[in-house]
Design a protein around this motif. Structure first.
Motif, PDB file in Angstrom:
ATOM      1  N   TRP A 187       0.806  -1.218   0.000  1.00  0.00           N
ATOM      2  CA  TRP A 187       0.000   0.000   0.000  1.00  0.00           C
ATOM      3  C   TRP A 187       0.842   1.272   0.000  1.00  0.00           C
ATOM      4  N   GLN A 188       2.098   1.139  -0.363  1.00  0.00           N
ATOM      5  CA  GLN A 188       2.972   2.301  -0.489  1.00  0.00           C
ATOM      6  C   GLN A 188       2.992   2.737  -1.954  1.00  0.00           C
ATOM      7  N   PHE A 189       2.218   3.745  -2.278  1.00  0.00           N
ATOM      8  CA  PHE A 189       2.145   4.235  -3.655  1.00  0.00           C
ATOM      9  C   PHE A 189       1.930   5.738  -3.636  1.00  0.00           C
ATOM     10  N   THR A 190       2.192   6.359  -4.773  1.00  0.00           N
ATOM     11  CA  THR A 190       1.974   7.793  -4.925  1.00  0.00           C
ATOM     12  C   THR A 190       0.618   8.012  -5.576  1.00  0.00           C
ATOM     13  N   PRO A 191      -0.315   8.675  -4.895  1.00  0.00           N
ATOM     14  CA  PRO A 191      -1.630   8.937  -5.501  1.00  0.00           C
ATOM     15  C   PRO A 191      -1.494   9.700  -6.817  1.00  0.00           C
ATOM     16  N   THR A 192      -2.261   9.293  -7.806  1.00  0.00           N
ATOM     17  CA  THR A 192      -2.245   9.948  -9.110  1.00  0.00           C
ATOM     18  C   THR A 192      -3.676  10.284  -9.513  1.00  0.00           C
ATOM     19  N   VAL A 193      -3.809  11.018 -10.598  1.00  0.00           N
ATOM     20  CA  VAL A 193      -5.134  11.252 -11.179  1.00  0.00           C
ATOM     21  C   VAL A 193      -5.646   9.907 -11.692  1.00  0.00           C
ATOM     22  N   VAL A 194      -6.841   9.512 -11.279  1.00  0.00           N
ATOM     23  CA  VAL A 194      -7.432   8.265 -11.755  1.00  0.00           C
ATOM     24  C   VAL A 194      -8.848   8.526 -12.253  1.00  0.00           C
TER      25      VAL A 194
END
Length: 332
Positions: A187-194
């Motif tokens: 769950w270590q991720f960089t939030p992006t436009v989705v």
């Protein structure tokens, strides 16, 4: 059918001042679906689409979509290799409203198409990557949701917990999903436009090229893996091709992306179960349980992919709950 088209055409001329129509045809099913829709041709040959919601659920979705497509400025759209409908106007009708947008041509692909046509799967991967590389500022400026990795994990754990509480989830899936929830690296991720609601029903193609994407009401900052989960319902080689194209076109270097996409894909069975329980539909509940048992058979084969990262840094399930509780207090 014709009467419906003429009603929508009349609404369109009210919604878009100066619009002179020379033709109209039904868009989608005339008798069913959430919307009454038509394609309109004006005097200079330009095509528009008009949609009138048939129920409150559709009205809410249309309102959310309108907020999102208005946030997609010309500059943002220029970064995308496909078309997005543009707002043209609206007209009240009864207790709701009809919305007129530009018309985005194309047909909806099938999951089988993605497995059988690598060029199409490549175009899908390229399209998703383009969405995820959009600047995050336009989403926050528009007041659209912005989810942290913690909030994404909390949402996934909530679905797991509520499904498990029905006592209808097979033990093998409970163990598998709890293992994914405990995996800190996952769950270590960089939030992006989705986009937030990708699937065959919103992607438009012409041949092997993505020409447009519809229904932007779930536009937000979030987990990029969510936009790839739907492809897992098809053939494995289709997903592999989409993922390769996604990564080749700048779709990030998230090593756990595919695993999280599998988590979301598997949790769709849990969400279907919860829908059946809420709707008190024995048919839906039975279907969801059958889907889960087929999923158990699939994940227990030697070729099945794990949900956890290669070298997971895990927490016990009690630690996960404590972590979520304490973080929620800090964010609250």
């Amino acid at each position: 059918m014709a009467g419906s088209q003429f009603t929508l055409a009349a609404l369109a001329t009210t919604a878009v001042p100066g619009l002179v129509l020379t033709g109209t045809r039904t868009l989608g099913s005339a008798a069913s679906g959430d919307y009454e829709s038509a394609v309109l041709r004006d005097a200079d040959g330009t095509l528009s689409a008009i949609r009138r919601p048939r129920n409150q659920r559709a009205e809410a979705r249309q309102s959310a979509d309108l907020v999102a497509i208005r946030a997609l400025s010309a500059g943002i759209r220029s970064r995308l290799p496909f078309a997005v409908a543009e707002y043209r106007g609206q007209a009240p009708i009864g207790s709701t409203r009809a919305i007129v947008t530009t018309y985005v041509p194309g047909t909806h692909p099938t999951l089988r198409d993605l497995g059988e046509r690598p060029e199409l799967a490549t175009s899908v991967g390229r399209a998703v990557a383009a969405v995820h590389q959009l600047p995050t500022s336009f989403v926050t400026d528009a007041g659209l949701p912005s989810l942290t990795p913690f909030e994404v994990l909390r949402s996934a754990v909530s679905v797991m917990d509520r499904a498990v509480a029905t006592k209808l989830v097979p033990a093998a899936l409970v163990e598998r999903w709890e293992g994914a929830a405990r995996d800190q690296q996952l769950w270590q991720f960089t939030p992006t436009v989705v986009h937030g609601a990708l699937g065959t029903g919103v992607v438009l193609v012409d041949g092997d090229a993505v020409t447009g994407i519809l229904d932007w009401g779930e536009l937000r900052l979030g987990d990029p893996a969510k936009d790839l989960a739907w492809v897992l319902a098809g053939r494995r080689d289709g997903f592999d091709t989409v993922l390769s194209a996604y990564e080749a076109n700048g779709g990030g270097r998230d090593r756990q992306l595919a695993q999280r996409a599998r988590v979301y894909h598997e949790l769709e069975t849990a969400q279907w179960l919860l829908h059946g329980v809420q709707a008190k539909s024995t048919e839906v509940v039975d279907d969801a349980v059958a889907m889960m048992h087929r999923l158990v058979d699939a994940v227990q084969t030697p070729s099945a992919e794990p949900l956890q990262s290669v070298s997971p840094d895990t927490m016990e399930i009690g630690e996960v709950e404590q972590f979520l509780s304490s973080t929620e207090r800090r964010h609250g």
